[in-house]
Design a protein around this motif. Structure first.
Motif, short mmCIF file in Angstrom:
data_model
loop_
_atom_site.label_atom_id
_atom_site.label_comp_id
_atom_site.label_asym_id
_atom_site.label_seq_id
_atom_site.Cartn_x
_atom_site.Cartn_y
_atom_site.Cartn_z
N SER A 52 0.85 -1.19 0.00
CA SER A 52 0.00 0.00 0.00
C SER A 52 0.88 1.24 0.00
O SER A 52 0.74 2.11 0.84
CB SER A 52 -0.87 0.01 1.25
OG SER A 52 -2.15 -0.45 0.97
N ASN A 53 1.80 1.33 -0.95
CA ASN A 53 2.71 2.48 -0.97
C ASN A 53 2.30 3.51 -2.02
O ASN A 53 3.14 4.26 -2.51
CB ASN A 53 4.17 2.03 -1.17
CG ASN A 53 4.39 1.42 -2.55
OD1 ASN A 53 3.43 1.10 -3.26
ND2 ASN A 53 5.65 1.26 -2.93
N GLN A 54 1.01 3.55 -2.33
CA GLN A 54 0.55 4.54 -3.33
C GLN A 54 0.94 5.96 -2.96
O GLN A 54 1.18 6.79 -3.83
CB GLN A 54 -0.98 4.46 -3.49
CG GLN A 54 -1.46 3.39 -4.45
CD GLN A 54 -1.56 2.02 -3.83
OE1 GLN A 54 -1.10 1.78 -2.72
NE2 GLN A 54 -2.16 1.10 -4.55
N SER A 91 1.74 6.18 -7.35
CA SER A 91 1.96 7.35 -8.18
C SER A 91 3.33 7.96 -7.93
O SER A 91 3.77 8.01 -6.77
CB SER A 91 0.94 8.43 -7.80
OG SER A 91 -0.01 8.61 -8.79
N LEU A 92 3.96 8.47 -8.97
CA LEU A 92 5.14 9.33 -8.82
C LEU A 92 6.23 8.67 -7.96
O LEU A 92 6.60 7.54 -8.22
CB LEU A 92 4.71 10.70 -8.28
CG LEU A 92 3.71 11.46 -9.18
CD1 LEU A 92 2.94 12.52 -8.42
CD2 LEU A 92 4.44 12.09 -10.36
N ASP A 102 11.05 5.39 -10.03
CA ASP A 102 9.83 5.90 -9.39
C ASP A 102 9.20 4.76 -8.60
O ASP A 102 9.71 3.64 -8.60
CB ASP A 102 8.86 6.49 -10.42
CG ASP A 102 8.27 5.44 -11.35
OD1 ASP A 102 8.83 4.33 -11.42
OD2 ASP A 102 7.26 5.72 -12.00
N LEU A 103 8.08 5.03 -7.93
CA LEU A 103 7.47 4.02 -7.06
C LEU A 103 7.02 2.78 -7.82
O LEU A 103 7.06 1.67 -7.31
CB LEU A 103 6.26 4.62 -6.33
CG LEU A 103 6.53 5.40 -5.06
CD1 LEU A 103 5.27 6.13 -4.63
CD2 LEU A 103 7.01 4.48 -3.94
N SER A 104 6.53 3.00 -9.05
CA SER A 104 5.99 1.88 -9.83
C SER A 104 7.00 1.26 -10.77
O SER A 104 6.62 0.42 -11.59
CB SER A 104 4.78 2.35 -10.64
OG SER A 104 3.68 2.51 -9.82
N ASP A 105 8.25 1.67 -10.71
CA ASP A 105 9.27 1.19 -11.64
C ASP A 105 8.78 1.34 -13.08
O ASP A 105 8.87 0.42 -13.89
CB ASP A 105 9.63 -0.27 -11.36
CG ASP A 105 10.31 -0.43 -10.01
OD1 ASP A 105 11.13 0.45 -9.66
OD2 ASP A 105 10.01 -1.40 -9.30
#
Ligand SMILES: *[C@@H]1O[C@H](CO)[C@@H](O)[C@H](O)[C@H]1NC(C)=O
Ligand SMILES: *[C@@H]1O[C@H](CO)[C@@H](O)[C@H](O)[C@H]1NC(C)=O
Ligand SMILES: *[C@@H]1O[C@H](CO)[C@@H](O)[C@H](O)[C@H]1NC(C)=O
Ligand SMILES: *[C@@H]1O[C@H](CO)[C@@H](O)[C@H](O)[C@H]1NC(C)=O
Ligand SMILES: *[C@@H]1O[C@H](CO)[C@@H](O)[C@H](O)[C@H]1NC(C)=O
Ligand SMILES: *[C@@H]1O[C@H](CO)[C@@H](O)[C@H](O)[C@H]1NC(C)=O
Ligand SMILES: *[C@@H]1O[C@H](CO)[C@@H](O)[C@H](O)[C@H]1NC(C)=O
Ligand SMILES: *[C@@H]1O[C@H](CO)[C@@H](O)[C@H](O)[C@H]1NC(C)=O
Length: 828
Positions: free
Chosen positions: A62-64, A90-91, A172-175
């Protein structure tokens, strides 16, 4: 002063609650609320609507929002985030990471790749306040951070720093990084600049983001360079990096290494820009010229204090957690959307540009109405940005993040937001003719790709007057589902359009869109029954159902995708299947915000309607963690039972919206949940797109709301509050027995927007039980089908006049007061 209006009939009651005294409200803001258990709230440092948002990122599922308060591992410290969103994280671009030294005093002795470097944090070390975040890693590195509008400032503090190394990772967070990201490290200064392309988290396209990182430490720079994967070199200072052969972005970035600082600290200033790294550098230099952490933090405190100014509540006999719940909810409404004015590379214009409308399907319900009360000039900028976006991209945004179009969930929700602002008289340089053309286009023209904007199925909508299941739609493409929720939402969108049309004097359009706002009725199947998962009948008959193009009914279990659906069904953006979005037919049955009177009649009258609404809530069918549930808490008002709305809201707050990290029942959705908490606790809940606020018992003895438009203060005072509340009771009890508005007896269970702009005074008298207050036919909020009589009943008072000039509006425009739907609309 304010007790002057105390009417004689109340003279025997106890003294009127005192006006709230001023106090530091920031003490009641806890940014950690909703940072665990799927709230996905951004916990870090940001200015109001700030673009730069600093926090520690984690590897939580849950690191959105970057950080999750769930004991996960820290992967880095990055400077751009969204808050409370679903979708992919995101981001979180260009994270920094730091070490007090590298093993063997060799740069290769530091660990660079994300998965290998991540480190547990000490839960007790986390501290978050507006504009400030601090955390300690188990490795002994303490980091705190603050932010300016487009720049962040980090302080890395090492227990023992022999030769600290800080690096920036092009990820970024989502690679999601795409090919050919660049970084250059200046050998003399250590400055890092570069650009990379990423994917938006719930939308289409790509975006480019640039950075400019500078570092400061009491001891000088030792060396610098780049790293790729797990290896670094001080010999190389420029890097262009691709994705790996498996499509996964290779780790890579730049590092700086320092001699041993006497104070154990290294500071990092990260400027961001969507335009260029030059602009990222100039943003950084102008916003944080001197690396003065304390000053920057104080600026953030001052800005948040200013934003929180319009609302003060009494602290008498309330538990401090109630205040924390309330003010933190307000705070979250201003973290997103984000102000990217001056940072939009897509077109050049003088208009403001806002982003992170994530998504308007969430925020139209109470976040925009709330911001219209406390920060109308910001809302005006957001609306101007939406209209300008339509001018350049052809369509109003429905969901927007990172300069990209997000996916539409149902209707064209900007229509509701524009109508809400319009009926509430927002002017501030908004070109309402263009705004009207934009909402009308949503209703009339089908975009080629309506999964990103506008509406689908318009041929059927216009010829059959509903969205058919398995529609034949050759004009545009989108996910061919949600035919029921889209029919309901398009109906409401058209009502919103009619609201603006009325004010602009377009009477043919008013008639047309009000008529099509009734198309929801075409999917009502009056003999449709509903059975619980155990086969028992719910006892209610008459539900919306899918209908084919040929007029034959389809079928969807009314409880499918409800909270008690045990089938595991998913109602999202699939290509086939669900005819409702993120909710059940049961819950959507109540989504006729503009014509509750007609819906109540359809459901068999007020008593049956109330029983059905009770069934929805009592049997856990509704899911309060998602936005379609919001208005169902208050719809008792339309059946003449406002006390039941009060009772109902107390079952949800604080039990489902608690001021704790795990306290939110679902994604905060960019502050949508925060606004639900704020307006519910104030005791005035909006029906968006209408000049209507439904009155319930506030969680406070006194509420003052000062209109930034007129400077006048609206006040709510609750008599007998102490009898029904205590400092140990976070919910309160007691129901409204009688009320006065500006000293006159008042029995309507709602007020209109004038209450705020004209600074009226509402006094509510509490008693133990439900009373007859607000229950009469003349007391109900307006509904489209009963409007003519209601307009007379509810608005005997005339407006103080057309063309009242609102204070502080940029272009000196007249407020669009004549745009109001029911309030004083006559005679214009
Ligand atoms: C933290 O990282 C370790 C090592 O990869 C992993 O075993 C652990 O599950 C992570 N913690 C959480 C809460 O994800
Ligand atoms: C840095 O860390 C040391 C030791 O952990 C602590 O004593 C000091 O207060 C910290 N300084 C800052 C500015 O956080
Ligand atoms: C990345 O750079 C390489 C080498 O210059 C080039 O061949 C390739 O087309 C570039 N890729 C993209 C997506 O621009
Ligand atoms: C948005 O940013 C612009 C440019 O920095 C600024 O002029 C404007 O006041 C900001 N608006 C809000 C609501 O903060
Ligand atoms: C209408 O269309 C549906 C779906 O194609 C079909 O199942 C049904 O039999 C049709 N009804 C009639 C009356 O043709
Ligand atoms: C209501 O539904 C939620 C979510 O499915 C569940 O956690 C909760 O236990 C249910 N409550 C009751 C009273 O059934
Ligand atoms: C109520 O709250 C007060 C103040 O916080 C506290 O002193 C008292 O013990 C509490 N009483 C109960 C019954 O919890
Ligand atoms: C309040 O309601 C309760 C039960 O709902 C009833 O027993 C009681 O008499 C009522 N009190 C008053 C003052 O009407």
């Amino acid at each position: 002063m304010r007790s002057l209006y105390l009417p004689l009939l109340l003279a025997s009651s106890r003294a009127l609650a005192a006006a709230p005294k001023d106090y530091d409200v920031l003490q009641y803001i806890d940014p950690l609320i909703g940072t665990a258990n799927g709230g996905n709230v951004f916990a870090g440092a940001s200015l109001p609507y700030g673009m730069a948002k600093a926090v520690a990122d984690t590897d939580s599922e849950s690191n959105q929002g970057g950080f999750a308060y769930d004991g996960s591992n820290v992967t880095g410290f990055s400077s751009m985030h969204d808050s409370g969103t679903g979708g992919s994280p995101s981001l979180g671009n260009f994270p920094l990471f730091a070490y007090p030294e590298c093993a063997g005093d060799d740069v290769d002795g530091c660990v660079f790749p994300k998965l290998a470097r991540k480190t547990k944090y000490t839960p007790g070390s986390v501290k978050a306040t507006p504009g400030y975040f601090s955390i300690g890693l188990e490795s002994g590195v303490n980091v705190d951070m603050t932010a300016a509008q487009h720049t962040t400032l980090f302080r890395f503090n090492f227990t023992k720093a022999t030769s600290p190394l800080v690096f920036l990772d092009l990820t970024d967070l989502s690679d999601s990084r795409q090919d050919n990201a660049t970084i250059s490290v200046n050998e003399k200064t250590g400055r890092m600049t570069g650009t990379a392309k990423f994917l938006p988290s719930f939308g289409s396209g790509t975006y480019d983001l640039s950075f400019c990182a500078d570092f400061k430490s009491s001891a000088g720079l030792r060396d610098s360079g780049i790293f790729v994967d797990a290896r670094a070199s001080a010999e190389v200072h420029d890097l262009k990096i691709s994705r790996g052969i498996n499509g996964y972005p290779l780790p890579g970035g730049g590092f700086v290494r320092f001699k041993s600082p006497s104070d154990g600290q290294v500071q990092a200033r990260v400027g961001l820009s969507f335009i260029s790294s030059d602009q990222a550098c100039s943003n950084a230099e102008s916003e944080i010229p001197d690396f003065d952490f304390e000053k920057l933090h104080q600026d953030a405190i001052d800005q948040w204090t200013e934003k929180l100014k319009p609302i003060r509540v009494s602290r008498n006999v309330v538990h401090p957690s109630v205040l924390t719940n309330f003010y933190s909810g307000i705070y979250r409404t201003m973290v997103n959307p984000q102000n990217y004015t001056g940072e939009n590379p897509l077109w050049s214009s003088e208009e403001p540009y806002f982003d992170s409308f994530y998504c308007l399907w969430d925020s139209f319900r109470s976040q925009f109405p709330f911001l219209t009360l406390v920060d109308p000039s910001a809302v005006a900028e957001m609306i101007r940005s939406m209209i300008e976006t339509q001018r350049h991209l052809g369509w109003l945004p429905d969901c927007r993040m990172s300069l990209c179009k997000g996916y539409t969930q149902g209707g064209s929700n900007a229509d509701n937001i524009l109508a809400d602002a319009y009926v509430k008289g927002l002017a501030n340089g908004i070109n309402w003719d263009d705004g009207y053309a934009a909402v009308k286009k949503d209703a009339e023209e089908e975009p080629f790709d309506w999964s990103n904007e506008g509406r689908g199925g318009l041929v059927s909508w216009k010829s059959k007057n509903y969205i058919p299941v398995e529609d034949f739609d050759y004009l545009g493409f989108g996910t061919m589902t949600r035919s029921i929720s889209r029919t309901l939402e398009y109906s409401y969108n058209n009502f919103a359009i009619a609201q603006i049309a009325r004010g602009l004097g377009k009477s043919a359009d008013v008639e047309k869109y009000e008529e099509s706002s009734g198309y929801w009725k075409n999917l009502y199947k009056k003999d449709q029954e509903s059975f619980l998962p155990n086969g028992k009948p719910t006892g209610y008959t008459g539900f919306f159902q899918p209908k084919y193009l040929n007029g034959t009914w389809g079928y969807q279990d009314p409880l499918k995708c409800s909270n008690i659906d045990t089938s595991g069904a998913i109602c999202s953006l699939q290509n086939t299947g669900p005819e409702t979005f993120e909710s059940s037919i049961w819950e959507y049955s109540f989504f006729v915000p503009h014509d509750m009177a007609a819906l109540i009649t359809l459901f068999g009258g007020p008593a049956k309607f109330v029983s059905r609404l009770d069934y929805l809530h009592d049997n856990n069918i509704t899911y309060i963690g998602n936005e379609p549930a919001f208005l169902t808490v208050y719809q008792y008002h339309y059946a003449g039972r406002p006390a039941k709305s009060t009772a109902r809201v107390r079952t949800y707050i604080p039990d489902f919206f608690a001021p704790t990290p795990t306290g939110l029942p679902g994604n905060d959705d960019s502050g949508a949940m925060g606004s639900f908490v704020a307006m519910s606790m104030m005791g005035l809940f909006p029906n968006p797109g209408q000049s209507v606020y439904l009155i319930t018992v506030p969680f406070f003895e006194a509420v003052d709301i000062t209109s930034p438009v007129t400077g006048k203060t609206a006040t709510i005072r609750v008599l007998n509050f102490e009898k029904f509340n205590s400092a140990n009771n976070t919910g309160g009890s007691g129901f409204i027995q009688s009320a006065t508005l500006n000293g006159e007896p008042y029995t309507k269970n709602w007020v209109d927007h004038d209450f705020f702009t004209e600074g009226k005074s509402l006094v509510l008298v509490l008693g133990k039980n439900e009373s007859s207050w607000g229950t009469g036919p003349g007391d109900l909020p307006p509904s489209l089908s009963t409007q003519s009589s209601q307009a007379e009943l509810f608005h005997p008072h005339a407006f103080s006049g057309e063309g009242v000039e609102y204070k502080g509006v940029g272009a000196g425009q007249h407020a669009a007061r004549h745009g109001r739907r029911w309030s004083g609309g006559h005679g214009h």
